[in-house]
Design a protein around this motif. Structure first.
Motif, PDB file in Angstrom:
ATOM      1  N   ILE A 168      34.409  42.317  42.074  1.00 59.51           N
ATOM      2  CA  ILE A 168      35.568  42.212  42.848  1.00 59.51           C
ATOM      3  C   ILE A 168      34.949  42.084  44.295  1.00 59.51           C
ATOM      4  CG2 ILE A 168      37.604  43.413  43.466  1.00 59.51           C
ATOM      5  CD1 ILE A 168      37.959  44.539  40.856  1.00 59.51           C
ATOM      6  N   PRO A 169      35.312  41.044  44.975  1.00 65.44           N
ATOM      7  CA  PRO A 169      34.757  41.016  46.296  1.00 65.44           C
ATOM      8  C   PRO A 169      35.153  41.759  47.480  1.00 65.44           C
ATOM      9  CG  PRO A 169      36.145  38.963  46.025  1.00 65.44           C
ATOM     10  CD  PRO A 169      36.026  40.094  44.327  1.00 65.44           C
ATOM     11  N   SER A 170      34.093  42.173  48.118  1.00 65.17           N
ATOM     12  CA  SER A 170      34.573  42.918  49.425  1.00 65.17           C
ATOM     13  C   SER A 170      34.472  42.147  50.669  1.00 65.17           C
ATOM     14  CB  SER A 170      33.527  44.101  49.441  1.00 65.17           C
ATOM     15  OG  SER A 170      33.851  44.936  48.473  1.00 65.17           O
ATOM     16  N   ALA A 171      35.417  42.518  51.703  1.00 60.75           N
ATOM     17  CA  ALA A 171      35.198  41.719  52.853  1.00 60.75           C
ATOM     18  C   ALA A 171      35.932  42.759  53.877  1.00 60.75           C
ATOM     19  CB  ALA A 171      36.137  40.267  52.845  1.00 60.75           C
ATOM     20  N   HIS A 172      34.817  43.622  54.657  1.00 62.44           N
ATOM     21  CA  HIS A 172      35.509  44.601  55.613  1.00 62.44           C
ATOM     22  C   HIS A 172      34.466  45.013  56.443  1.00 62.44           C
ATOM     23  CE1 HIS A 172      34.122  47.221  51.831  1.00 62.44           C
ATOM     24  NE2 HIS A 172      33.548  47.728  52.770  1.00 62.44           N
ATOM     25  N   ALA A 173      34.566  45.577  57.679  1.00 65.75           N
ATOM     26  CA  ALA A 173      33.706  46.337  58.484  1.00 65.75           C
ATOM     27  C   ALA A 173      34.021  47.755  58.369  1.00 65.75           C
ATOM     28  CB  ALA A 173      34.013  45.688  60.038  1.00 65.75           C
ATOM     29  N   GLU A 174      35.117  48.363  57.962  1.00 67.06           N
ATOM     30  CA  GLU A 174      35.463  49.668  58.147  1.00 67.06           C
ATOM     31  C   GLU A 174      35.887  49.976  56.568  1.00 67.06           C
ATOM     32  OE1 GLU A 174      37.238  48.097  60.339  1.00 67.06           O
ATOM     33  OE2 GLU A 174      36.136  48.470  62.156  1.00 67.06           O
ATOM     34  N   LEU A 235      41.940  50.805  47.223  1.00 68.55           N
ATOM     35  CA  LEU A 235      40.605  50.191  47.097  1.00 68.55           C
ATOM     36  C   LEU A 235      40.188  49.083  48.167  1.00 68.55           C
ATOM     37  CD1 LEU A 235      40.279  47.580  44.004  1.00 68.55           C
ATOM     38  CD2 LEU A 235      42.213  47.917  45.476  1.00 68.55           C
ATOM     39  N   MET A 236      38.896  49.287  48.424  1.00 70.74           N
ATOM     40  CA  MET A 236      38.535  48.260  49.833  1.00 70.74           C
ATOM     41  C   MET A 236      38.236  46.955  48.982  1.00 70.74           C
ATOM     42  SD  MET A 236      38.587  49.812  52.478  1.00 70.74           S
ATOM     43  CE  MET A 236      38.127  48.440  53.271  1.00 70.74           C
ATOM     44  N   PRO A 237      37.393  46.705  47.861  1.00 65.62           N
ATOM     45  CA  PRO A 237      37.486  45.250  47.514  1.00 65.62           C
ATOM     46  C   PRO A 237      38.847  44.522  46.938  1.00 65.62           C
ATOM     47  CG  PRO A 237      36.126  46.516  46.444  1.00 65.62           C
ATOM     48  CD  PRO A 237      36.929  47.591  47.236  1.00 65.62           C
ATOM     49  N   HIS A 238      38.731  43.380  46.843  1.00 63.52           N
ATOM     50  CA  HIS A 238      39.974  42.518  46.920  1.00 63.52           C
ATOM     51  C   HIS A 238      40.089  41.925  45.146  1.00 63.52           C
ATOM     52  CE1 HIS A 238      41.148  41.821  50.941  1.00 63.52           C
ATOM     53  NE2 HIS A 238      39.769  42.301  51.294  1.00 63.52           N
ATOM     54  N   PRO A 239      40.872  42.590  44.452  1.00 67.98           N
ATOM     55  CA  PRO A 239      41.100  42.181  43.057  1.00 67.98           C
ATOM     56  C   PRO A 239      41.962  40.662  43.019  1.00 67.98           C
ATOM     57  CG  PRO A 239      42.515  44.171  43.443  1.00 67.98           C
ATOM     58  CD  PRO A 239      41.553  43.945  44.689  1.00 67.98           C
ATOM     59  N   ARG A 245      38.851  33.109  36.833  1.00 66.98           N
ATOM     60  CA  ARG A 245      37.542  33.115  36.719  1.00 66.98           C
ATOM     61  C   ARG A 245      36.775  32.275  37.536  1.00 66.98           C
ATOM     62  NH1 ARG A 245      33.568  36.129  35.107  1.00 66.98           N
ATOM     63  NH2 ARG A 245      35.282  37.118  33.749  1.00 66.98           N
ATOM     64  N   PHE A 246      37.585  31.041  38.109  1.00 72.37           N
ATOM     65  CA  PHE A 246      36.916  30.139  38.748  1.00 72.37           C
ATOM     66  C   PHE A 246      36.694  30.512  40.126  1.00 72.37           C
ATOM     67  CE2 PHE A 246      40.932  28.497  40.714  1.00 72.37           C
ATOM     68  CZ  PHE A 246      41.836  28.527  39.817  1.00 72.37           C
ATOM     69  N   THR A 247      37.171  31.548  40.421  1.00 77.84           N
ATOM     70  CA  THR A 247      37.037  32.175  41.877  1.00 77.84           C
ATOM     71  C   THR A 247      35.996  33.110  42.041  1.00 77.84           C
ATOM     72  OG1 THR A 247      38.659  33.694  41.590  1.00 77.84           O
ATOM     73  CG2 THR A 247      39.182  31.775  42.902  1.00 77.84           C
ATOM     74  N   HIS A 248      35.286  33.359  40.792  1.00 72.51           N
ATOM     75  CA  HIS A 248      34.333  34.122  40.540  1.00 72.51           C
ATOM     76  C   HIS A 248      32.706  33.207  41.061  1.00 72.51           C
ATOM     77  CE1 HIS A 248      35.056  37.851  37.940  1.00 72.51           C
ATOM     78  NE2 HIS A 248      36.035  37.318  37.965  1.00 72.51           N
ATOM     79  N   PRO A 249      31.950  34.004  41.902  1.00 68.45           N
ATOM     80  CA  PRO A 249      30.753  33.060  42.263  1.00 68.45           C
ATOM     81  C   PRO A 249      29.973  32.382  41.386  1.00 68.45           C
ATOM     82  CG  PRO A 249      30.540  35.476  42.991  1.00 68.45           C
ATOM     83  CD  PRO A 249      31.975  35.252  42.399  1.00 68.45           C
ATOM     84  N   ASP A 250      30.121  33.096  40.030  1.00 72.74           N
ATOM     85  CA  ASP A 250      29.090  32.930  38.993  1.00 72.74           C
ATOM     86  C   ASP A 250      29.816  32.129  37.965  1.00 72.74           C
ATOM     87  OD1 ASP A 250      30.316  34.965  38.176  1.00 72.74           O
ATOM     88  OD2 ASP A 250      28.543  35.878  37.206  1.00 72.74           O
ATOM     89  N   TRP A 251      31.044  31.671  38.185  1.00 71.66           N
ATOM     90  CA  TRP A 251      31.938  31.310  36.966  1.00 71.66           C
ATOM     91  C   TRP A 251      31.225  30.141  36.200  1.00 71.66           C
ATOM     92  CZ3 TRP A 251      34.367  26.477  36.360  1.00 71.66           C
ATOM     93  CH2 TRP A 251      34.210  25.600  37.165  1.00 71.66           C
ATOM     94  N   SER A 258      39.992  35.512  32.182  1.00 71.68           N
ATOM     95  CA  SER A 258      40.456  35.600  33.202  1.00 71.68           C
ATOM     96  C   SER A 258      39.732  36.318  34.377  1.00 71.68           C
ATOM     97  CB  SER A 258      41.734  36.358  33.278  1.00 71.68           C
ATOM     98  OG  SER A 258      41.740  37.682  32.662  1.00 71.68           O
ATOM     99  N   GLY A 259      40.038  36.264  35.419  1.00 74.29           N
ATOM    100  CA  GLY A 259      39.173  36.799  36.795  1.00 74.29           C
ATOM    101  C   GLY A 259      39.238  38.396  36.402  1.00 74.29           C
ATOM    102  N   ASP A 260      38.163  38.956  36.929  1.00 71.77           N
ATOM    103  CA  ASP A 260      38.299  40.435  36.857  1.00 71.77           C
ATOM    104  C   ASP A 260      39.437  41.219  37.399  1.00 71.77           C
ATOM    105  OD1 ASP A 260      36.037  40.270  35.192  1.00 71.77           O
ATOM    106  OD2 ASP A 260      34.485  41.170  36.309  1.00 71.77           O
ATOM    107  N   GLY A 261      39.570  40.691  38.479  1.00 71.04           N
ATOM    108  CA  GLY A 261      40.798  41.251  39.293  1.00 71.04           C
ATOM    109  C   GLY A 261      42.329  41.355  38.586  1.00 71.04           C
ATOM    110  N   ARG A 262      42.403  40.308  37.755  1.00 69.31           N
ATOM    111  CA  ARG A 262      43.701  40.113  37.148  1.00 69.31           C
ATOM    112  C   ARG A 262      44.091  41.519  36.398  1.00 69.31           C
ATOM    113  NH1 ARG A 262      46.006  35.026  33.751  1.00 69.31           N
ATOM    114  NH2 ARG A 262      47.499  36.101  32.560  1.00 69.31           N
ATOM    115  N   ALA A 263      43.367  42.331  35.820  1.00 68.30           N
ATOM    116  CA  ALA A 263      43.610  43.362  34.915  1.00 68.30           C
ATOM    117  C   ALA A 263      44.302  44.611  35.593  1.00 68.30           C
ATOM    118  CB  ALA A 263      42.426  43.805  34.349  1.00 68.30           C
ATOM    119  N   VAL A 264      43.960  44.539  37.060  1.00 69.65           N
ATOM    120  CA  VAL A 264      44.567  45.538  38.057  1.00 69.65           C
ATOM    121  C   VAL A 264      46.102  45.331  37.889  1.00 69.65           C
ATOM    122  CG1 VAL A 264      44.986  46.092  40.230  1.00 69.65           C
ATOM    123  CG2 VAL A 264      42.641  46.020  39.222  1.00 69.65           C
TER     124      VAL A 264
END
Lengths: 276, 79
Positions: A168-174, A235-239, A245-251, A258-264
């Motif tokens: 699950i990707p992260s994008a934050h400074a704090e 959570l900090m990362p973005h589900p 799946r195709f938005t995973h960098p290693d898809w 499905s993508g890993d965030g979908r389960a949330v």
């Protein structure tokens, strides 16, 4: 309640910028999300037909972004504005067992509001934690690996097997989760005892690892926590960014599915369909 | 009119990555003898009323918005 009847309030103010993906995640799973501006809930400067009430919704989502430009502290202004007008509505909402999700900036807002970690009661008067500046002092934007450590309390992760590693990707400074230094160990112990720790940053082997696997230096590598009932989750990362799946960098190199965030989102809708 | 100067700083023991990065940059620029850099945030709040009321009001502002007690100490100076 049928999933098609579950109304989700995706709440935004100026500077929120992940509302579209969060909205679509629920829409794609058949729920009824709506993008709502905070003004529509507080009733200020809106027409009668734009007005909304928090109690009309079954779920509240605080999406990511840079609400109010991250001025004062990330999430502080959004939290102050919510608390000034909606305190009672928020407490009633959580008491009714309705789920609240905070992603990235939304997590910062939940912490600043006192809805997380909420060590005693539903909402604390002053923040009991903080998401401070990353150890690197920089904005960290990259895929992160999260191990689910929750034993079943959190209603947002019931469809994720324990110890599964999700990308699950992260994008934050704090994003550095911290507790008051003098009470840190006791708070951590309580969080584990109450099963409030949900995700931890890990390396590909599932071990707690330092930078860059943990992008921010959070205490015990914690990426996400929930309240005692498991219905308020931040959570900090973005589900919502890995719904497919195709938005995973290693898809191209990973198995279909499905993508890993979908389960949330599936987990919380499952909860809503059974319990609300 | 009262002007309150609010100084919000990190508590002792809380990491200050911004300060550390600045220190590193200053060293790279060739400044010698820089021991430490701390970041501090200052707000200037202009308000009507007398100093006594202002002090209590600003205290509440800090507790409700300007500082997070988990990592911050704050001090108020009235001008």
């Amino acid at each position: 309640m049928k999933i098609s009847k579950v109304k989700v309030c995706v709440l935004r103010i100026e500077g929120t910028n992940c509302e579209e993906e969060s909205y679509l995640a629920f829409k794609r799973l058949g729920a009824k999300p709506e993008k709502v501006h905070l003004k529509q809930l507080t009733g200020a400067d809106v027409t009668a037909d734009e007005k909304r009430s928090l109690s009309d919704y079954h779920m509240l989502v605080l999406p990511g972004g840079f609400s109010s430009g991250d001025y004062v502290r990330a999430g502080a202004i959004f939290a102050a504005r919510m608390k000034s007008r909606l305190s009672k509505d928020l407490v009633d909402f959580v008491r009714a067992g309705k789920p609240v999700l905070g992603i990235c900036n939304g997590f910062q807002i939940l912490v600043e509001t006192g809805l997380l970690p909420a060590m005693s009661g539903v909402m604390s008067d002053v923040p009991e934690a903080v998401l401070g500046t990353n150890d690197s002092g920089r904005f960290e934007c990259r895929p992160t690996l999260l191990r689910k450590v929750n034993r079943g309390r959190c209603v947002f992760t019931t469809k994720i097997p324990e110890d599964k590693i999700s990308l699950i990707p992260s994008a934050h400074a704090e994003g550095k989760l911290m507790f008051p230094i003098e009470r840190r160990d006791r708070i951590l112990k309580e969080l584990y005892e109450n099963d409030q720790v949900v995700f931890k940053y890990v390396d590909p082997e599932g071990r707690l690892a330092g930078y860059p696997w943990c992008p921010n230096g959070a205490v015990d590598n914690i990426a996400g926590i929930c309240n005692r009932d498991g219905t308020v989750f931040g959570l900090m990362p973005h589900p919502e960014r890995v719904f497919f799946r195709f938005t995973h960098p290693d898809w191209t190199r990973s198995p279909d599915g499905s993508g890993d965030g979908r389960a949330v989102f599936e987990s919380v809708l499952d909860y809503a369909s059974k319990k609300l | 009119m009262v002007v309150a100067e609010v100084r919000v700083e990190l508590k002792k023991g809380v990491a200050d990555p911004e300060g550390k990065n600045t220190l590193k940059a200053l060293e790279l620029l060739g400044f010698e003898g820089v021991e430490d850099v701390k970041t501090v945030k200052v707000f200037e709040i202009e308000m009507v009323g007398n100093a006594g009321d202002a002090q209590a009001k600003v205290q509440e502002m800090c507790e409700k918005l300007l500082a997070n007690p988990v990592i911050h100490n704050f001090s108020v100076k009235l001008k």
